[in-house]
Structures are given as C-alpha cells and as structure tokens.
Scaffold this motif. Structure first.
Motif, PDB file in Angstrom:
ATOM      1  N   ASP A 251       0.087 127.966  71.221  1.00 48.55           N
ATOM      2  CA  ASP A 251      -0.095 127.088  72.294  1.00 48.55           C
ATOM      3  C   ASP A 251       0.914 126.544  72.738  1.00 48.55           C
ATOM      4  O   ASP A 251       1.378 125.547  73.274  1.00 48.55           O
ATOM      5  CB  ASP A 251      -1.109 125.851  72.051  1.00 48.55           C
ATOM      6  N   ARG A 261      -4.669 116.743  73.624  1.00 51.15           N
ATOM      7  CA  ARG A 261      -5.406 117.476  72.544  1.00 51.15           C
ATOM      8  C   ARG A 261      -6.209 116.457  71.583  1.00 51.15           C
ATOM      9  O   ARG A 261      -6.483 115.250  71.671  1.00 51.15           O
ATOM     10  CB  ARG A 261      -4.031 117.730  71.433  1.00 51.15           C
ATOM     11  N   TRP A 266      -5.815 120.592  68.513  1.00 51.21           N
ATOM     12  CA  TRP A 266      -6.222 121.718  69.606  1.00 51.21           C
ATOM     13  C   TRP A 266      -6.187 120.909  70.958  1.00 51.21           C
ATOM     14  O   TRP A 266      -6.659 120.049  71.054  1.00 51.21           O
ATOM     15  CB  TRP A 266      -7.426 122.449  69.227  1.00 51.21           C
ATOM     16  N   VAL A 267      -5.828 121.769  72.040  1.00 50.09           N
ATOM     17  CA  VAL A 267      -6.018 121.511  73.397  1.00 50.09           C
ATOM     18  C   VAL A 267      -7.341 120.923  73.792  1.00 50.09           C
ATOM     19  O   VAL A 267      -8.543 121.774  73.025  1.00 50.09           O
ATOM     20  CB  VAL A 267      -5.400 122.539  74.365  1.00 50.09           C
ATOM     21  N   THR A 268      -7.634 119.962  74.545  1.00 51.94           N
ATOM     22  CA  THR A 268      -9.170 119.633  74.839  1.00 51.94           C
ATOM     23  C   THR A 268      -9.224 120.283  76.353  1.00 51.94           C
ATOM     24  O   THR A 268      -8.257 120.088  77.127  1.00 51.94           O
ATOM     25  CB  THR A 268      -9.088 118.033  75.086  1.00 51.94           C
ATOM     26  N   THR A 269     -10.304 120.790  76.451  1.00 53.62           N
ATOM     27  CA  THR A 269     -10.653 121.452  77.849  1.00 53.62           C
ATOM     28  C   THR A 269     -12.024 120.852  78.171  1.00 53.62           C
ATOM     29  O   THR A 269     -12.722 120.581  77.353  1.00 53.62           O
ATOM     30  CB  THR A 269     -10.624 122.735  77.725  1.00 53.62           C
ATOM     31  N   THR A 275      -7.665 121.732  81.425  1.00 52.62           N
ATOM     32  CA  THR A 275      -6.810 120.972  80.370  1.00 52.62           C
ATOM     33  C   THR A 275      -6.779 119.516  81.198  1.00 52.62           C
ATOM     34  O   THR A 275      -7.069 119.518  82.384  1.00 52.62           O
ATOM     35  CB  THR A 275      -5.814 121.512  80.107  1.00 52.62           C
ATOM     36  N   ALA A 282      -7.112 126.397  80.031  1.00 50.31           N
ATOM     37  CA  ALA A 282      -6.946 127.194  78.769  1.00 50.31           C
ATOM     38  C   ALA A 282      -8.240 127.632  78.013  1.00 50.31           C
ATOM     39  O   ALA A 282      -9.055 127.195  77.991  1.00 50.31           O
ATOM     40  CB  ALA A 282      -6.439 125.994  77.551  1.00 50.31           C
ATOM     41  N   ALA A 287      -7.960 127.630  72.604  1.00 50.20           N
ATOM     42  CA  ALA A 287      -8.863 126.648  72.857  1.00 50.20           C
ATOM     43  C   ALA A 287      -9.971 126.308  71.970  1.00 50.20           C
ATOM     44  O   ALA A 287     -10.301 125.265  71.424  1.00 50.20           O
ATOM     45  CB  ALA A 287      -9.173 126.224  74.132  1.00 50.20           C
ATOM     46  N   ASP A 288     -10.432 127.597  71.408  1.00 46.00           N
ATOM     47  CA  ASP A 288     -11.656 127.495  70.322  1.00 46.00           C
ATOM     48  C   ASP A 288     -11.401 128.739  69.466  1.00 46.00           C
ATOM     49  O   ASP A 288     -11.626 129.932  69.747  1.00 46.00           O
ATOM     50  CB  ASP A 288     -12.867 127.629  71.305  1.00 46.00           C
TER      51      ASP A 288
END
Length: 332
Positions: A251, A261, A266-269, A275, A282, A287-288
């Motif tokens: 990432d 994040r 972890w990136v939040t979406t 994002t 993402a 992302a998961d």
C-alpha cells in the motif's frame, strides 16, 4: 447492436486516461474490464507479483474452480485488451494529486519506476498484499504446495489426510478448530503459542490433538512434506500443514496519497472501494486481506461501477456549465 469487441489495445500509453488501475490481479482486471466496456480510456499498470503465484490451482471461484491462477490472469488480460485497455508491465513508483491554481484537485499523475508519467482522472489501487511467513527452515519452499493457509482455498484437496497447524500466531487455534471439518486427524503444534485452558478444552472437544514443542524444521522427502521436526528430535508425521501468515498490504501508493486508515493500519474504504481521497479507490487484498480471488473480482467490478458514475457526474456538471456559458436557453 453494441460495438464489436476489439482484439488488441494500443501499443503505447496515451497521454491521459479516465482511469489508471494499478495491479493486474482479479480485482484490478475486473475493474478494468467494466471500465473498458464503459468505453473509458483505461491503463492497467502491473509489476507481475501476484500473491497466489506459488499456488498451482485456485478454488472457490465459480466456473473457474481448479484453474491455475496464472491462467486466470492470462485470460483476464486478453479480455481487457480486447476492449482497448492499455496493459503496461511496470511498477508504479508513486501517485500524486494534480491541482489547479486554486489548489483544487484535477486528476492524478502516476509515476512509473524508470518510465513515463501517466495522467488520469481517477485511480484504482489493486496492488494486493504479501504474506509474511515465519522463518522456519523448509517452510518457504513448500508454501502454496503442502504448506497452506486458507482451508476454504485448499482444505478439500488435503481432506482426510494427516494435517498439522503450526502455532506461530494467535490465529492458529481457530485455524485448527476449523480444519477439523476437513480431516479427523488434525494436530496443533504449539511452537511459540501457549493455548489457554479454554482453548485447550475446545480443541479436545473438537478432536484436535495438541503437540507441545518448538518447531525446528519441516521434513521433506521426494519433494513431498513428510512431517514437522521438533527441538527434542521428534518428528510429527504430517502430509500438509497450515500456517497463519501476517498479511502485509502493498500500500505504498496509498501512504503517499495519505489515505485514511483504521486502527490496524489498513486503508479504510466504503462499500464501493472509495478511500478518503476523492478520486482514489482501493480494492482487493490491499484493502481486505480476507478477500479470495472471486471476492476481489467483485470488489473491482463494484469500484468500476462507482468510478464511472463519478466520472459521468463530473462530465454532466461540466456540460451544464458550458451550456450556460454559451448563453443557450434553459429549458422550462
């Protein structure tokens, strides 16, 4: 009738794109396929490092069960190229927001390592993750073969065989409890793990044996796993073992864009993959970490639907402004 599907995309990158997709796994290619069919100008940038490369087959993907992962990607690349999508074999070094004189974002510059800069109105990051594996002699060489991770991906192929779970992290107990569904002979080897009393009770009730001892190496013979050697010299015979790796998202691009994040980093979406940075999606394992190939493909498609709607809204807004500026009459 719709347009006839083209058989090949352009041979060189364009100056600008509606969307640049970084990553050509199931998520990235699915996003590119939807956008290509929406007649968008799309490039897919890929460095050729798929997470599931060590696996001979993938499972749980309806109509593609048992297909080699590389074959899926080959077919997917051919499909998106047929809709005019540019496939660029390169590594994206970083992405930056392009702003106007007032500081408002107008798009993105995707910088390729040692190569050109691609300009895009939107960006989809589908760069996946890498599996952080414990440093045990013999483990890496067997990864994706008879050292496995996901029971839903590989449990059926090793059903009814002697299975082991390596106690290298807190997920090992749940993994062992789950694996009992595929085999009556499941052993949890504690290694660095100390199961609690409650966990030991659950394991015993489920029929999972616990072997105490620190692992020194995996034992192989004739290119097959034969067992797990412990520090006291014992060898626990096993035909396949499962280990819970530490997922590490690829990432870097999202860090550079300063995407928000969660508490785990972890990136939040949102559900469509958006994002916190407008214009950036993402999808997939970046992302998961739990997303199998079929899930990642769905994530990519959902992001593409959302991204195209976003572009349409922008285009309508621009068209309305130009219509008004031209002095054309406004319909009653």
């Amino acid at each position: 009738m719709g347009d006839t599907m083209r058989t090949a995309g352009p041979t060189a990158p364009r100056d600008d794109y509606d969307a640049v997709v970084v990553g050509a796994g199931a998520a990235g290619l699915s996003a590119a396929l939807v956008l290509g069919r929406a007649r968008r100008r799309v490039a897919v940038v890929d460095a050729g490092q798929p997470r599931n490369a060590p696996a001979a087959h993938m499972h749980g993907y309806l109509s593609r069960d048992g297909m080699p992962p590389a074959a899926l990607l080959e077919v997917g690349r051919a499909e998106v190229a047929g809709y005019g999508v540019d496939l660029i074999d390169a590594r994206a070094d970083h992405v930056e927001v392009v702003a106007d004189a007032e500081g408002a974002g107008t798009g993105f510059a995707v910088h390729l390592a040692g190569g050109p800069v691609l300009h895009a109105r939107r960006v989809v990051v589908a760069t996946g993750l890498r599996d952080g594996l414990p440093e045990l002699p013999g483990l890496l060489e067997r990864w994706g073969r008879d050292v496995l991770h996901c029971p839903y991906c590989h449990g059926y192929e090793v059903r009814d065989r002697p299975l082991g779970v390596l106690g290298t992290g807190p997920g090992a107990v749940d993994q062992a409890l789950l694996l009992r569904q595929w085999s009556a002979d499941v052993v949890l080897i504690t290694h660095t793990l100390t199961p609690t009393g409650a966990e030991r009770e659950r394991l015993a009730a489920r029929g999972v044996r616990v072997v105490e001892g620190r692992i020194t190496q995996l034992v192989t013979d004739a290119d097959r796993l034969r067992g797990v050697e412990l520090a006291d010299g014992r060898v626990v015979p096993r035909e396949a073992v499962f280990v819970f790796p530490q997922p590490v998202p690829r990432d870097t691009l999202l860090f550079g864009l300063e995407c928000a994040r969660d508490e785990s980093g972890w990136v939040t979406t949102d559900r469509a993959g958006r994002t916190s940075v407008p214009g950036v999606w993402a999808v997939g394992n970046v992302a998961d970490p739990r997303a199998q190939a079929v899930v990642a493909a769905g994530m990519g498609a959902a992001a593409a639907f959302d991204l195209d709607h976003d572009l349409v809204a922008e285009e309508i807004g621009r068209a309305v402004a130009e219509h008004r500026a031209s002095g054309a009459a406004v319909p009653a």
